[in-house]
Design a protein around this motif. Structure first.
Motif, PDB file in Angstrom:
ATOM      1  N   ARG A 107       0.837  -1.217   0.000  1.00 33.22           N
ATOM      2  CA  ARG A 107       0.000   0.000   0.000  1.00 33.22           C
ATOM      3  C   ARG A 107       0.865   1.257   0.000  1.00 33.22           C
ATOM      4  O   ARG A 107       0.526   2.263  -0.616  1.00 33.22           O
ATOM      5  N   ALA A 108       1.980   1.173   0.715  1.00 36.84           N
ATOM      6  CA  ALA A 108       2.878   2.336   0.739  1.00 36.84           C
ATOM      7  C   ALA A 108       3.335   2.651  -0.691  1.00 36.84           C
ATOM      8  O   ALA A 108       3.318   3.807  -1.125  1.00 36.84           O
ATOM      9  N   ILE A 131       0.797   4.416  -2.833  1.00 33.41           N
ATOM     10  CA  ILE A 131       0.616   5.862  -2.624  1.00 33.41           C
ATOM     11  C   ILE A 131       1.939   6.620  -2.769  1.00 33.41           C
ATOM     12  O   ILE A 131       2.058   7.772  -2.377  1.00 33.41           O
ATOM     13  N   PHE A 141       5.333   5.602  -1.802  1.00 33.16           N
ATOM     14  CA  PHE A 141       6.486   5.420  -0.906  1.00 33.16           C
ATOM     15  C   PHE A 141       7.121   4.054  -1.146  1.00 33.16           C
ATOM     16  O   PHE A 141       6.532   3.033  -0.816  1.00 33.16           O
ATOM     17  N   ASP A 184      -5.506   5.306   3.336  1.00 37.31           N
ATOM     18  CA  ASP A 184      -4.350   5.850   2.613  1.00 37.31           C
ATOM     19  C   ASP A 184      -3.898   7.195   3.187  1.00 37.31           C
ATOM     20  O   ASP A 184      -2.710   7.483   3.266  1.00 37.31           O
ATOM     21  N   GLN A 185      -4.895   7.997   3.602  1.00 41.29           N
ATOM     22  CA  GLN A 185      -4.534   9.327   4.103  1.00 41.29           C
ATOM     23  C   GLN A 185      -3.734   9.225   5.416  1.00 41.29           C
ATOM     24  O   GLN A 185      -2.718   9.909   5.583  1.00 41.29           O
ATOM     25  N   SER A 220      -0.275   8.031   4.533  1.00 41.47           N
ATOM     26  CA  SER A 220       0.527   9.061   3.892  1.00 41.47           C
ATOM     27  C   SER A 220       1.105  10.022   4.944  1.00 41.47           C
ATOM     28  O   SER A 220       2.295  10.359   4.910  1.00 41.47           O
ATOM     29  N   THR A 245       5.047  10.293   5.658  1.00 43.61           N
ATOM     30  CA  THR A 245       5.696  11.585   5.379  1.00 43.61           C
ATOM     31  C   THR A 245       6.446  12.061   6.623  1.00 43.61           C
ATOM     32  O   THR A 245       7.558  12.593   6.520  1.00 43.61           O
ATOM     33  N   ALA A 271       9.340   9.498  -0.673  1.00 41.55           N
ATOM     34  CA  ALA A 271       8.245   9.480  -1.665  1.00 41.55           C
ATOM     35  C   ALA A 271       8.798   9.483  -3.078  1.00 41.55           C
ATOM     36  O   ALA A 271       9.742  10.185  -3.382  1.00 41.55           O
TER      37      ALA A 271
END
Ligand code: KIV
Ligand code: ZN
Length: 405
Positions: free
Chosen positions: A357-358, A361, A363, A389-390, A393, A397, A404
């Motif tokens: 999943r990283a 999005i 990463f 996902d949010q 993220s 981050t 990223a």
């Protein structure tokens, strides 16, 4: 015999041996499905769904029960006018005024069918009709003969056939075939049968009803014990060539056979022995349309069309799916109109799912970064049902501002 003729004969024999049999799909979403409390549709909504069912390729649309209300009469009539490809069917009891109303509503149809019938179980004969077996056969024959005055295609339903004695049921079927019935509907009205029992009932009728070759045997199963799909499939294996079903399995009480379940079973489990003529990529959209118009949510774990039907959340499954989708999926989601399977991040997810999943999005994590991220992730996941996902993220981050891609 010349060599060419031998080759031709051989290939004909081969083709015959592998001939796939068509199973007709009779959609009753707009009749049995619409009987669900709170699911009533107006004529425009019925037309909208009927149009989609036509594009989808169903063979028969049961559009409604014309005598039941002026609104339903109009809806059946409009569907009969506007939908040209499938057979349009209207329900009636074995009562002349019902049959006449169905015939009237179906007048504009290119391919009309009247669906008429009566209860045949001991229970129905005694407590619904206070009648006798012989009288029920007479009424059934009269109803079919009356419907035949209006249309060629007459389907007869033996209500509560699931609890009807097979020998008596065979006599009813024989009589209505003689009167002109083209389809014999054998409903498990109360969802009582077990699959082998229901399959044997269909086989008994196939083997013991004189004139059975003149009619199509049809299944109509309710889901009171959760057996509707299994029963319908057992019926097909024993000679039924029409399945009555609804989108999302909606219908009286626990519902009817779910169309999407029988259709995908036929597609995937019989090596091409049977087929339907449906565009299965429309299944998800149809499910959403019916759910939306009827205000009837689809349960998340519903087979084929539920929100979780192609979602994977435990670490072991996620790792397997990421390596090869077929490890845990028997159907490609795109076949039924779902974009892709989803890997849901929960406290049961493992490193493979987090890395996957990283990456989705943006990463791309190295092993040591993944270890750090996983510790943070699992603490977060323990505090909430799902890590979206949010959330992911924000977390990544903060941890790795420069990773990223
Ligand atoms: O379940 C049933 O028996 C029915 C008939 C009216 C066909 O819906
Ligand atoms: Zn029913």
């Amino acid at each position: 015999m010349s060599c060419g003729s031998k080759v031709l004969l051989f290939s004909t024999l081969l083709t015959d041996a592998f001939m796939s049999e068509k199973i007709n799909i009779f959609d009753t979403t707009l009749r049995d499905g619409e009987q669900v409390p709170g699911c009533k549709l107006n004529a425009d909504q019925k037309i909208m769904i009927a149009r989609q069912l036509e594009t989808f390729g169903v063979d028969i649309i049961e559009a409604g029960f014309p005598i039941s209300s002026p609104g339903d009469f109009e809806a059946v009539k409009r569907i009969a006018q506007e939908i040209r490809e499938p057979i349009i069917c209207g329900l009636s009891r074995s009562v002349e005024k019902d049959i006449s109303a169905a015939a009237e509503a179906l007048k504009p149809a290119r391919r009309p069918r009247i669906h008429t019938g009566i209860g045949t179980s001991e229970m129905h004969i005694k407590y619904k009709f206070n009648s006798t077996q012989e009288d029920i056969i007479e009424r059934a024959v009269r109803a079919v003969a009356f419907a035949k005055k209006y249309v060629e295609d007459v389907e007869f339903f033996a209500e509560d056939a699931g609890r009807t004695d097979n020998e008596y049921l065979a006599r009813v079927c024989e009589a209505v075939i003689k009167a002109g019935a083209t389809v014999l509907n054998i409903p498990d009205t109360t969802g009582y049968c077990l699959p082998d029992e229901y399959g044997q009932k269909i086989a008994y009728l196939r083997d013991n009803v004189k004139g059975i070759h003149k009619a199509t045997l049809s299944t109509h199963c309710h889901n009171d014990l959760g057996m509707a799909t299994a029963n319908s499939i057992a019926a097909v294996q024993n000679g039924a060539r029409q399945i009555e079903c609804t989108i999302n399995g909606i219908g009286e009480r626990a519902g009817n056979t779910a169309l999407e379940e029988v259709v995908m079973t036929i597609k995937h489990r019989f090596g091409g022995l049977y087929h339907t003529d449906l565009d299965c990529t429309m299944l998800k959209g149809l499910s959403e349309l019916v759910s939306d118009k009827m205000g009837m949510p689809v349960q998340a774990n519903k087979a084929i069309t539920g929100h979780n039907a192609f979602a994977h959340s435990s670490g072991i499954h996620q790792d397997g799916v990421i390596k090869n989708r077929s490890n845990y999926e028997i159907i490609d989601p795109r076949e039924v109109g779902v974009d892709k399977s989803v890997i849901v991040l929960t406290a049961r997810s493992g490193r493979a799912a987090l890395a996957y999943r990283a990456k989705e999005i943006g990463f791309n994590l190295y092993k040591d970064e993944l270890d750090i991220a996983y510790d943070r992730f699992i603490n977060l996941a323990d505090r909430q049902k799902e890590v979206h996902d949010q959330d992911l993220s924000v977390m990544l981050t903060q941890l790795f501002p420069k990773v990223a891609i």
